[in-house]
Design a protein around this motif. Structure first.
Motif, PDB file in Angstrom:
ATOM      1  N   GLU A  61     -39.408  40.671 -39.610  1.00 31.06           N
ATOM      2  CA  GLU A  61     -41.125  40.819 -39.601  1.00 31.06           C
ATOM      3  C   GLU A  61     -41.446  39.697 -40.606  1.00 31.06           C
ATOM      4  O   GLU A  61     -42.597  39.185 -40.268  1.00 31.06           O
TER       5      GLU A  61
ATOM      6  N   ALA B  81     -42.907  36.135 -39.897  1.00 30.65           N
ATOM      7  CA  ALA B  81     -44.471  35.843 -39.769  1.00 30.65           C
ATOM      8  C   ALA B  81     -45.146  35.075 -40.786  1.00 30.65           C
ATOM      9  O   ALA B  81     -46.046  34.195 -40.633  1.00 30.65           O
ATOM     10  N   LEU B  82     -44.394  35.129 -42.173  1.00 31.72           N
ATOM     11  CA  LEU B  82     -45.025  34.251 -43.307  1.00 31.72           C
ATOM     12  C   LEU B  82     -44.793  33.066 -42.966  1.00 31.72           C
ATOM     13  O   LEU B  82     -45.735  32.192 -43.365  1.00 31.72           O
TER      14      LEU B  82
ATOM     15  N   VAL C 185     -44.394  31.591 -40.074  1.00 26.75           N
ATOM     16  CA  VAL C 185     -45.193  30.989 -38.679  1.00 26.75           C
ATOM     17  C   VAL C 185     -46.614  30.992 -39.383  1.00 26.75           C
ATOM     18  O   VAL C 185     -47.457  29.745 -39.076  1.00 26.75           O
ATOM     19  N   ALA C 186     -47.420  31.810 -40.316  1.00 28.35           N
ATOM     20  CA  ALA C 186     -48.435  31.457 -40.780  1.00 28.35           C
ATOM     21  C   ALA C 186     -48.557  30.116 -41.635  1.00 28.35           C
ATOM     22  O   ALA C 186     -49.453  29.185 -41.614  1.00 28.35           O
TER      23      ALA C 186
END
Lengths: 254, 135, 122
Positions: free
Chosen positions: B31, B34-35, B37-38
């Protein structure tokens, strides 16, 4: 020949106890239990209840992994205690706790009212698409039609998937994996016409979108039901209906 | 006679739940991609701003990308987003309707394998296009 | 038996999360490699692969514009949705605050990307 008593093996079973009338919170208690290689964790608990402490409470019935009563956290993992063997933990100690994410009623007994309420809410029975009279005979189904739901119909309501689901632990309003597997089992049954009624549960704020696809529910399921698949297939169905309800003639779910 | 209700269900706390099981630790790690990807989206967003601001600004952005720190950062991004790719397709068999091929259900490994193969092909096509356009 | 609750609006965010996650899984690693490693180091691709005239032309073409917008916006929505759930997972149930922080920032990034892509012209 060696003396039987000398070769007798012992294992420590650490049990999370909680007696609401005298304990303010649960505590761990260790019992030393003689065991043989064919003994399940459930049999270990039965030994404790019969010979060491008759006040220990736990649920069990069939002893053969079909009634779904004896789910517990064994060494931190949700498992059926009748299907888990003491020999696999020997010579270490094995810890047994009530199923995670449920309130503890007493010792290893959890409060499952929430599950029963949710089970009722999904109408877990076939709502005939085209009701037939006795004279018309049975509802026929091809093997391929049966194959679509068969795996989901293997659910024994043991709640291991709920104890595996952190989203249910964080928000008990979430409908959860097992109920979704059962809901899906009826929705995709070719004889059933009740999907529209059940989709309200799927689409609700308490519905499938609380799932973050952890996937552990399907790992711990003793019957290979794959509840995660039921939940996630219904995310797609629910999203489709969410966007298409205004353009499809009958408004999809309703 | 009224007797007090002896039931007093005990609710266990959830704090630190994800440390209780290696399966959950891995979940939190994937999970966490996501950091990254951001972060990459923000790098590109800054690039769009620099491109809109003209040649000098754009070249400044390109130079910044050449710094060792930036390259190291992108290596971390690459690892994190590749891990996202692997975990994305690993969970796919659990999220898709069953695919029946010649009367038999496609096994989970085949679905994950197909996903990864499609990702590999898409990536090579992208690289090929960029290579063809910039040669 | 309790009746089913209010319909969730999650499909909007979940769909964007899914689209962004799929795009990131398919080409994310290669994009990072191209823009952050290959071109800056002059590996595989020519060192001037991302020169100003070339990138300007790419961003002015409708295909390039659409691609850049999709990548930036969908990556942000994917990350925003996942981070929103992760906050819940680690016990930060900030409700509207968390929602604003995650989806609000994704929306802000989307608007900025659109604005700057339009500023680049056609």
């Amino acid at each position: 020949m060696a003396d039987v008593a000398e070769t007798r093996k012992f294992i420590e079973i650490e049990v999370l106890r909680y007696r609401p009338e005298q304990d303010s919170e649960p505590f761990l208690q260790i019992f030393e239990v003689p065991f043989t290689d064919d003994m399940s964790v459930l049999q270990g608990l039965q030994y404790i209840k019969d010979y060491l402490d008759g006040s220990l409470s736990f649920r069990w019935s069939c002893r053969m992994a079909i009634c779904g009563s004896c789910g517990m956290m064994i060494d931190g993992k949700p498992r059926l205690s009748c299907k888990t063997f003491l020999r696999d933990f020997h010579p270490g100690r094995v810890r047994v706790e009530a199923l995670a994410h449920f309130p503890i009623e007493r010792d290893l007994v959890i409060v499952m009212d929430d599950f029963i309420d949710k089970l009722e809410s999904i109408k877990p029975y076939i709502i005939a698409k085209e009701p037939r009279t006795l004279e018309q005979g049975e509802y026929l189904q091809t093997p391929a039609e049966r194959d679509v739901y068969e795996q989901f119909s293997s659910c024994i309501n043991c709640l291991l998937c709920y104890a595996a689901c952190p989203q249910y632990g964080l928000n008990p309003e979430f409908v959860g994996p097992g109920i979704m597997a059962l809901l899906h089992r009826y929705n995709v049954d070719s004889r059933d016409g009740g999907a529209a009624q059940r989709m309200d549960v799927v689409n609700a704020e308490e519905g499938v979108f609380n799932c973050t696809a952890v996937g552990y529910c399907s790992e711990v399921c003793p019957k290979h039901v794959d509840p995660a698949n039921a939940v996630n297939q219904n995310k797609t169905l629910s999203a489709k209906d969410y966007f298409l309800r205004f353009v499809t003639p009958k408004g999809g779910a309703r | 006679m009224n007797t007090p209700n002896p039931r007093r269900p005990y609710v266990r706390p959830m704090a630190g739940w994800w440390r209780r099981n290696p399966f959950f630790v891995e979940y939190m790690v994937h999970e966490g991609t996501a950091l990254f990807v951001a972060a990459y989206a923000i790098v590109l967003l800054v690039g769009l701003l620099r491109l809109a601001q003209g040649e000098a600004a754009w070249n400044g952005w390109l130079d910044a990308l050449k710094s060792p720190l930036s390259v190291a950062f992108h290596l971390i991004l690459l690892a994190a987003i590749a891990y996202h790719c692997w975990t994305w397709f690993r969970i796919m068999p659990k999220t898709m309707p069953p695919i029946v091929v010649r009367g038999k259900r496609l096994p989970p490994g085949a679905i994950t394998g197909c996903g990864l193969a499609v990702a590999a092909v898409a990536s090579l096509v992208l690289l090929g296009l960029v290579w063809g356009m910039t040669r | 038996m309790k009746p089913a609750g209010k319909r969730s609006n999650a499909p909007i965010f979940w769909s964007l999360f899914g689209a962004g996650g799929m795009l990131a899984a398919l080409i994310g690693p290669m994009l990072v490699f191209i823009t952050g490693i290959a071109v800056p180091l002059g590996l595989v691709l020519p060192a001037d692969a991302m020169s100003y005239p070339r990138m300007l032309a790419f961003a002015q073409h409708w295909i390039g514009k659409g691609f850049l917008f999709a990548v930036v916006a969908l990556f942000l929505w994917h990350a925003g949705h996942r981070i929103y759930h992760s906050l819940h997972d680690i016990g930060i149930h900030a409700g509207m605050g968390a929602r604003l922080a995650c989806y609000g920032l994704a929306m802000l990034g989307t608007v900025l990307a659109a604005w700057w892509l339009l500023a680049i012209g056609f």
